[in-house]
Design a protein around this motif. Structure first.
Motif, PDB file in Angstrom:
ATOM      1  N   GLU A 134       0.844  -1.183   0.000  1.00  0.00           N
ATOM      2  CA  GLU A 134       0.000   0.000   0.000  1.00  0.00           C
ATOM      3  C   GLU A 134       0.886   1.242   0.000  1.00  0.00           C
ATOM      4  N   ILE A 135       0.615   2.152  -0.905  1.00  0.00           N
ATOM      5  CA  ILE A 135       1.391   3.385  -1.015  1.00  0.00           C
ATOM      6  C   ILE A 135       0.595   4.503  -0.363  1.00  0.00           C
ATOM      7  N   THR A 136       1.219   5.162   0.615  1.00  0.00           N
ATOM      8  CA  THR A 136       0.555   6.258   1.305  1.00  0.00           C
ATOM      9  C   THR A 136       1.374   7.529   1.135  1.00  0.00           C
ATOM     10  N   PHE A 137       0.744   8.659   1.388  1.00  0.00           N
ATOM     11  CA  PHE A 137       1.443   9.939   1.291  1.00  0.00           C
ATOM     12  C   PHE A 137       2.562  10.014   2.315  1.00  0.00           C
ATOM     13  N   ASP A 138       2.321   9.496   3.523  1.00  0.00           N
ATOM     14  CA  ASP A 138       3.367   9.529   4.558  1.00  0.00           C
ATOM     15  C   ASP A 138       4.577   8.708   4.134  1.00  0.00           C
TER      16      ASP A 138
ATOM     17  N   SER B  56       8.192  10.434   3.639  1.00  0.00           N
ATOM     18  CA  SER B  56       9.350   9.998   4.426  1.00  0.00           C
ATOM     19  C   SER B  56      10.486   9.528   3.508  1.00  0.00           C
ATOM     20  N   PHE B  57      10.161   8.979   2.343  1.00  0.00           N
ATOM     21  CA  PHE B  57      11.198   8.552   1.405  1.00  0.00           C
ATOM     22  C   PHE B  57      11.870   9.766   0.749  1.00  0.00           C
ATOM     23  N   LEU B  58      11.067  10.736   0.323  1.00  0.00           N
ATOM     24  CA  LEU B  58      11.622  11.883  -0.391  1.00  0.00           C
ATOM     25  C   LEU B  58      12.411  12.818   0.515  1.00  0.00           C
ATOM     26  N   PHE B  59      11.993  12.934   1.763  1.00  0.00           N
ATOM     27  CA  PHE B  59      12.629  13.895   2.655  1.00  0.00           C
ATOM     28  C   PHE B  59      13.449  13.226   3.744  1.00  0.00           C
ATOM     29  N   GLN B  60      14.017  12.068   3.423  1.00  0.00           N
ATOM     30  CA  GLN B  60      14.861  11.410   4.414  1.00  0.00           C
ATOM     31  C   GLN B  60      16.217  12.109   4.483  1.00  0.00           C
TER      32      GLN B  60
END
Length: 62
Positions: A46-50, A54-58
């Protein structure tokens, strides 16, 4: 001789259906089944916005 015992001419669509819907049974080894389950789990995650956020702004450390 009854009518329902006459030979039936096999048409194009019947041949095509028999090729397209031919049943294939595949048996996997336990290792292959585990790999297939892992791949299915990855694609059905399941792909969620969170999760995306969290992946993009790690934080990246060098």
């Amino acid at each position: 001789m009854e009518e329902n015992q006459l030979p039936v001419k096999v048409g194009f669509w019947n041949k095509l259906k028999s090729v397209l819907f031919y049943q294939v049974n595949v048996e996997l080894t336990p290792y292959e089944q585990k790999v297939e389950d892992d791949i299915n789990g990855f694609f059905n995650k399941e792909i969620t916005f969170d999760g995306i956020k969290s992946f993009l702004f790690q934080e990246i450390k060098f």
